[in-house]
Design a protein around this motif. Structure first.
Motif, PDB file in Angstrom:
ATOM      1  N   SER A 262       0.828  -1.208   0.000  1.00 52.15           N
ATOM      2  CA  SER A 262       0.000   0.000   0.000  1.00 52.15           C
ATOM      3  C   SER A 262       0.859   1.253   0.000  1.00 52.15           C
ATOM      4  O   SER A 262       0.545   2.249  -0.662  1.00 52.15           O
ATOM      5  CB  SER A 262      -0.928   0.003   1.223  1.00 52.15           C
ATOM      6  N   GLY A 263       1.966   1.197   0.743  1.00 51.24           N
ATOM      7  CA  GLY A 263       2.878   2.341   0.766  1.00 51.24           C
ATOM      8  C   GLY A 263       3.477   2.617  -0.602  1.00 51.24           C
ATOM      9  O   GLY A 263       3.597   3.775  -1.021  1.00 51.24           O
ATOM     10  N   VAL A 264       3.842   1.540  -1.322  1.00 50.73           N
ATOM     11  CA  VAL A 264       4.404   1.707  -2.674  1.00 50.73           C
ATOM     12  C   VAL A 264       3.338   2.287  -3.610  1.00 50.73           C
ATOM     13  O   VAL A 264       3.611   3.224  -4.372  1.00 50.73           O
ATOM     14  CB  VAL A 264       4.917   0.351  -3.207  1.00 50.73           C
ATOM     15  N   TYR A 265       2.127   1.755  -3.548  1.00 50.82           N
ATOM     16  CA  TYR A 265       1.057   2.270  -4.407  1.00 50.82           C
ATOM     17  C   TYR A 265       0.774   3.740  -4.127  1.00 50.82           C
ATOM     18  O   TYR A 265       0.649   4.558  -5.049  1.00 50.82           O
ATOM     19  CB  TYR A 265      -0.228   1.458  -4.191  1.00 50.82           C
ATOM     20  N   PHE A 266       0.671   4.071  -2.857  1.00 53.29           N
ATOM     21  CA  PHE A 266       0.349   5.450  -2.494  1.00 53.29           C
ATOM     22  C   PHE A 266       1.480   6.392  -2.891  1.00 53.29           C
ATOM     23  O   PHE A 266       1.246   7.474  -3.437  1.00 53.29           O
ATOM     24  CB  PHE A 266       0.092   5.552  -0.987  1.00 53.29           C
ATOM     25  N   GLY A 267       2.718   6.002  -2.619  1.00 53.17           N
ATOM     26  CA  GLY A 267       3.861   6.834  -2.996  1.00 53.17           C
ATOM     27  C   GLY A 267       3.952   7.016  -4.499  1.00 53.17           C
ATOM     28  O   GLY A 267       4.259   8.114  -4.991  1.00 53.17           O
ATOM     29  N   LEU A 268       3.678   5.936  -5.252  1.00 59.27           N
ATOM     30  CA  LEU A 268       3.701   6.015  -6.714  1.00 59.27           C
ATOM     31  C   LEU A 268       2.609   6.947  -7.222  1.00 59.27           C
ATOM     32  O   LEU A 268       2.842   7.756  -8.136  1.00 59.27           O
ATOM     33  CB  LEU A 268       3.512   4.614  -7.293  1.00 59.27           C
ATOM     34  N   LEU A 269       1.429   6.864  -6.612  1.00 57.80           N
ATOM     35  CA  LEU A 269       0.320   7.723  -7.015  1.00 57.80           C
ATOM     36  C   LEU A 269       0.639   9.197  -6.777  1.00 57.80           C
ATOM     37  O   LEU A 269       0.431  10.045  -7.648  1.00 57.80           O
ATOM     38  CB  LEU A 269      -0.946   7.327  -6.246  1.00 57.80           C
ATOM     39  N   VAL A 270       1.182   9.500  -5.602  1.00 56.17           N
ATOM     40  CA  VAL A 270       1.540  10.887  -5.287  1.00 56.17           C
ATOM     41  C   VAL A 270       2.653  11.375  -6.196  1.00 56.17           C
ATOM     42  O   VAL A 270       2.621  12.496  -6.711  1.00 56.17           O
ATOM     43  CB  VAL A 270       1.947  11.011  -3.806  1.00 56.17           C
TER      44      VAL A 270
ATOM     45  N   VAL B  86      12.645  12.370 -15.912  1.00 59.50           N
ATOM     46  CA  VAL B  86      13.618  12.510 -14.815  1.00 59.50           C
ATOM     47  C   VAL B  86      12.911  12.942 -13.526  1.00 59.50           C
ATOM     48  O   VAL B  86      13.125  12.373 -12.449  1.00 59.50           O
ATOM     49  CB  VAL B  86      14.720  13.523 -15.196  1.00 59.50           C
ATOM     50  N   VAL B  87      12.066  13.968 -13.650  1.00 60.29           N
ATOM     51  CA  VAL B  87      11.343  14.457 -12.465  1.00 60.29           C
ATOM     52  C   VAL B  87      10.425  13.375 -11.912  1.00 60.29           C
ATOM     53  O   VAL B  87      10.327  13.190 -10.695  1.00 60.29           O
ATOM     54  CB  VAL B  87      10.545  15.724 -12.822  1.00 60.29           C
ATOM     55  N   GLY B  88       9.734  12.643 -12.793  1.00 61.15           N
ATOM     56  CA  GLY B  88       8.844  11.571 -12.347  1.00 61.15           C
ATOM     57  C   GLY B  88       9.600  10.482 -11.612  1.00 61.15           C
ATOM     58  O   GLY B  88       9.134   9.965 -10.584  1.00 61.15           O
ATOM     59  N   MET B  89      10.778  10.132 -12.131  1.00 59.52           N
ATOM     60  CA  MET B  89      11.595   9.115 -11.476  1.00 59.52           C
ATOM     61  C   MET B  89      11.983   9.552 -10.067  1.00 59.52           C
ATOM     62  O   MET B  89      11.865   8.794  -9.093  1.00 59.52           O
ATOM     63  CB  MET B  89      12.843   8.846 -12.321  1.00 59.52           C
ATOM     64  N   VAL B  90      12.423  10.808  -9.934  1.00 57.85           N
ATOM     65  CA  VAL B  90      12.851  11.329  -8.626  1.00 57.85           C
ATOM     66  C   VAL B  90      11.661  11.431  -7.674  1.00 57.85           C
ATOM     67  O   VAL B  90      11.738  11.033  -6.503  1.00 57.85           O
ATOM     68  CB  VAL B  90      13.531  12.701  -8.798  1.00 57.85           C
ATOM     69  N   PHE B  91      10.533  11.972  -8.160  1.00 62.88           N
ATOM     70  CA  PHE B  91       9.358  12.149  -7.309  1.00 62.88           C
ATOM     71  C   PHE B  91       8.807  10.800  -6.823  1.00 62.88           C
ATOM     72  O   PHE B  91       8.450  10.654  -5.651  1.00 62.88           O
ATOM     73  CB  PHE B  91       8.271  12.916  -8.055  1.00 62.88           C
ATOM     74  N   CYS B  92       8.714   9.835  -7.735  1.00 65.40           N
ATOM     75  CA  CYS B  92       8.163   8.528  -7.349  1.00 65.40           C
ATOM     76  C   CYS B  92       9.035   7.856  -6.291  1.00 65.40           C
ATOM     77  O   CYS B  92       8.529   7.337  -5.290  1.00 65.40           O
ATOM     78  CB  CYS B  92       8.031   7.621  -8.571  1.00 65.40           C
ATOM     79  N   TYR B  93      10.352   7.884  -6.506  1.00 61.32           N
ATOM     80  CA  TYR B  93      11.244   7.280  -5.519  1.00 61.32           C
ATOM     81  C   TYR B  93      11.137   7.994  -4.169  1.00 61.32           C
ATOM     82  O   TYR B  93      11.024   7.357  -3.118  1.00 61.32           O
ATOM     83  CB  TYR B  93      12.695   7.320  -5.997  1.00 61.32           C
ATOM     84  N   SER B  94      11.160   9.328  -4.190  1.00 58.44           N
ATOM     85  CA  SER B  94      11.129  10.102  -2.948  1.00 58.44           C
ATOM     86  C   SER B  94       9.833   9.865  -2.182  1.00 58.44           C
ATOM     87  O   SER B  94       9.849   9.689  -0.955  1.00 58.44           O
ATOM     88  CB  SER B  94      11.296  11.591  -3.251  1.00 58.44           C
ATOM     89  N   CYS B  95       8.713   9.836  -2.899  1.00 61.01           N
ATOM     90  CA  CYS B  95       7.423   9.657  -2.226  1.00 61.01           C
ATOM     91  C   CYS B  95       7.286   8.251  -1.655  1.00 61.01           C
ATOM     92  O   CYS B  95       6.824   8.069  -0.518  1.00 61.01           O
ATOM     93  CB  CYS B  95       6.279   9.942  -3.199  1.00 61.01           C
ATOM     94  N   ILE B  96       7.704   7.240  -2.409  1.00 63.61           N
ATOM     95  CA  ILE B  96       7.634   5.863  -1.905  1.00 63.61           C
ATOM     96  C   ILE B  96       8.535   5.698  -0.693  1.00 63.61           C
ATOM     97  O   ILE B  96       8.151   5.106   0.329  1.00 63.61           O
ATOM     98  CB  ILE B  96       8.018   4.866  -3.010  1.00 63.61           C
ATOM     99  N   SER B  97       9.751   6.243  -0.770  1.00 64.73           N
ATOM    100  CA  SER B  97      10.683   6.153   0.349  1.00 64.73           C
ATOM    101  C   SER B  97      10.140   6.848   1.590  1.00 64.73           C
ATOM    102  O   SER B  97      10.222   6.333   2.706  1.00 64.73           O
ATOM    103  CB  SER B  97      12.026   6.765  -0.052  1.00 64.73           C
ATOM    104  N   LEU B  98       9.527   8.023   1.397  1.00 65.68           N
ATOM    105  CA  LEU B  98       8.972   8.773   2.525  1.00 65.68           C
ATOM    106  C   LEU B  98       7.843   7.997   3.193  1.00 65.68           C
ATOM    107  O   LEU B  98       7.793   7.896   4.427  1.00 65.68           O
ATOM    108  CB  LEU B  98       8.460  10.128   2.036  1.00 65.68           C
ATOM    109  N   VAL B  99       6.951   7.427   2.398  1.00 64.06           N
ATOM    110  CA  VAL B  99       5.817   6.692   2.969  1.00 64.06           C
ATOM    111  C   VAL B  99       6.296   5.452   3.714  1.00 64.06           C
ATOM    112  O   VAL B  99       5.842   5.159   4.829  1.00 64.06           O
ATOM    113  CB  VAL B  99       4.815   6.310   1.856  1.00 64.06           C
ATOM    114  N   LEU B 100       7.229   4.700   3.136  1.00 59.45           N
ATOM    115  CA  LEU B 100       7.706   3.472   3.775  1.00 59.45           C
ATOM    116  C   LEU B 100       8.442   3.757   5.074  1.00 59.45           C
ATOM    117  O   LEU B 100       8.391   2.969   6.018  1.00 59.45           O
ATOM    118  CB  LEU B 100       8.625   2.703   2.818  1.00 59.45           C
ATOM    119  N   GLN B 101       9.129   4.892   5.148  1.00 58.50           N
ATOM    120  CA  GLN B 101       9.895   5.210   6.350  1.00 58.50           C
ATOM    121  C   GLN B 101       9.057   5.847   7.448  1.00 58.50           C
ATOM    122  O   GLN B 101       9.459   5.854   8.613  1.00 58.50           O
ATOM    123  CB  GLN B 101      11.057   6.143   6.006  1.00 58.50           C
TER     124      GLN B 101
END
Length: 358
Positions: free
Chosen positions: A65-73, A106-121
Motif C-alpha cells: 500500500s505504501g508503494v502504491y500510495f507513494g507512486l500515485l503521489v 527525470v522528475v517523475g523518477m525522482v518524485f516517485c522514488y522520494s514519495c515511496i521512500s517517505l511513505v515506507l519510512q
C-alpha cells in the motif's frame, strides 16, 4: 479460485495486447518480417509477472500500500509540474517537446522514488486510509504491549504469554534491546548474567509461533536525548499501546502521562490466594520474627506469614489460625496464631479443609 480466474483473464488480456501490437504498423516496420516476436514478448512478460506473484507468497500489505500510495503521489506531482512547465517548451518545436518529455521522465523518477521512500519510512508515525487497507503504526487490532528492560530480565513475561493470557502484539523497542545488550556485555558478573537471561527470554518469545513479537526500530524526534523510561512512555503514546513492566518508578511516570500500564507484580499479587481471618492453613516456620514469640513462614507464592507463638517451632510444619491479613505496596502479609504442629506434610500454602471457615 478467484486468483486462478484473475490470472487466466490476465493471460487472455496479454494475448489481446500482443495481437494488437502485431497489427500496429510502427511495430511491423521495426520488427520487419517477424512481428510475431511482439506477441511472444508480451506473453513471456505476462507469465513472468504471474511467476513472480506466485513466488512471493508472503506479501506485506502495508508495504504494498505504501508503494502504491507513494507512486500515485509521485506521478500526480510529476503531471502537475509538467502542466506548469509546459509553457516553457513551445509545442511547435520538436526539440522542445522532446526535452520536455525527458524532463518529465527525470522528475517523475525522482518524485516517485522520494514519495515511496517517505511513505515506507514514516508509515509508523501517521495514518493513511486506503480502501480495505489501513497501515498505521505497524500495529493493527488490540492495543500493543510495549516491553521494558526489567520485565524481559524478570522472565515471567514468557511464562505469562505462553499461557495465552496476553494475545496482543508484543513490541520490543530497539533502544530497550540496546540497553539489554549493554547489560549483557557488562563487566559486572551479576549484571551480565541478568542481561543474558533477558536475551534468552527474547529468543524464547521469538521462537514461539503463538507469540507475535516485533522489534520497533524508529524513534521520533522528541525521543532524542530522553532516558529509556521516557522513551518507552512516548513510544506507548505513539502506538496507543500499554507498557508491560515490573518497575515501580516507570509505572508512576507512565500514569502521569496517561499511558496505560500492565504491572506483572500487581497481577501476581492479585492472583495470590485469599485467606480470611478465622481460616486455618499449614505453613513451615523458617525463621524468627521481630517480636519475641513470633516465627515467620512463607507460602509457595512468596507471601510472608507472621505466626504468633511460632518462634519455638522453627523448621517445623505447623497449623495456624489466620487472625488478620495486611495488604501493602510490597505485597500481602498474613498474621496468624500457632495452634499445633503437624507431622510430615508438604510445604506451606495449603488450606486445611477440616475446620476452615469462609
Amino acid at each position: 479460485m478467484a486468483l486462478i480466474v484473475l490470472r487466466v483473464i490476465f493471460i487472455l488480456a496479454a494475448a489481446g495486447v500482443g495481437i494488437t501490437l502485431i497489427q500496429v504498423e510502427a511495430f511491423n516496420s521495426v520488427l520487419k518480417d517477424n512481428p510475431f516476436y511482439a506477441f511472444v514478448g508480451v506473453m513471456v512478460l505476462a507469465l513472468a509477472v504471474i511467476g513472480i506473484d506466485i513466488g512471493i507468497r508472503q506479501k506485506r500489505y502495508d508495504t504494498i500500500s505504501g508503494v502504491y500510495f507513494g507512486l500515485l503521489v509521485g506521478l500526480s506531482l510529476t503531471y502537475i509540474l509538467g502542466l506548469i512547465t509546459q509553457v516553457w517548451f513551445p509545442a511547435d518545436n520538436p526539440n522542445a517537446v522532446t526535452a520536455h518529455r525527458a524532463l518529465q521522465l527525470v522528475v517523475g523518477m525522482v518524485f516517485c522514488y522520494s514519495c515511496i521512500s517517505l511513505v515506507l519510512q514514516t508509515k509508523d508515525d501517521f495514518r493513511f486510509i486506503i480502501p480495505y487497507v489501513e497501515f498505521a503504526k505497524e500495529v493493527k487490532g488490540p492495543k500493543p504491549y510495549v516491553l521494558d528492560t526489567s520485565i524481559v530480565i524478570d522472565g515471567r513475561i514468557a511464562d505469562v504469554v505462553e499461557t495465552g493470557f496476553f494475545d496482543n502484539v508484543l513490541i520490543m523497542p530497539r533502544f530497550v534491546l540496546a540497553e539489554l545488550q549493554g547489560i549483557a556485555d557488562s563487566s559486572d558478573k551479576l549484571k551480565r548474567s541478568r542481561g543474558r537471561r533477558g536475551l534468552d527470554i527474547l529468543n524464547r518469545l521469538r521462537n514461539n509461533e503463538r507469540v507475535d513479537l516485533k522489534i520497533h526500530d524508529r524513534e521520533t524526534p522528541d525521543m532524542e536525548g530522553q532516558p529509556v523510561d521516557m522513551k518507552l512512555v512516548l513510544l506507548a503514546k505513539l502506538l496507543e499501546g500499554k507498557i508491560v513492566t515490573g518497575d515501580y518508578n516507570l509505572n508512576k511516570v507512565a500514569k502521569l502521562h496517561n499511558v496505560e500500564v500492565i504491572n506483572l507484580n500487581e497481577i501476581a499479587n492479585a492472583l495470590k490466594p485469599v485467606f480470611l481471618p478465622g481460616e486455618h492453613l499449614s505453613v513451615r516456620i523458617v525463621k524468627k520474627g521481630e517480636e519475641e514469640s513470633q516465627g515467620v513462614g512463607y507460602l509457595d507464592d512468596g507471601t510472608m506469614i507472621v505466626v504468633e507463638g511460632g518462634r519455638d517451632h522453627i523448621n517445623t510444619q505447623v497449623r495456624i489460625l489466620v487472625t488478620s491479613v495486611l495488604q501493602t505496596s510490597a505485597g500481602r502479609m498474613i498474621f496468624g496464631r500457632y495452634e499445633s504442629s503437624e507431622s510430615g506434610g508438604s510445604s506451606g500454602g495449603h488450606k486445611s479443609h477440616a475446620n476452615s471457615s469462609t
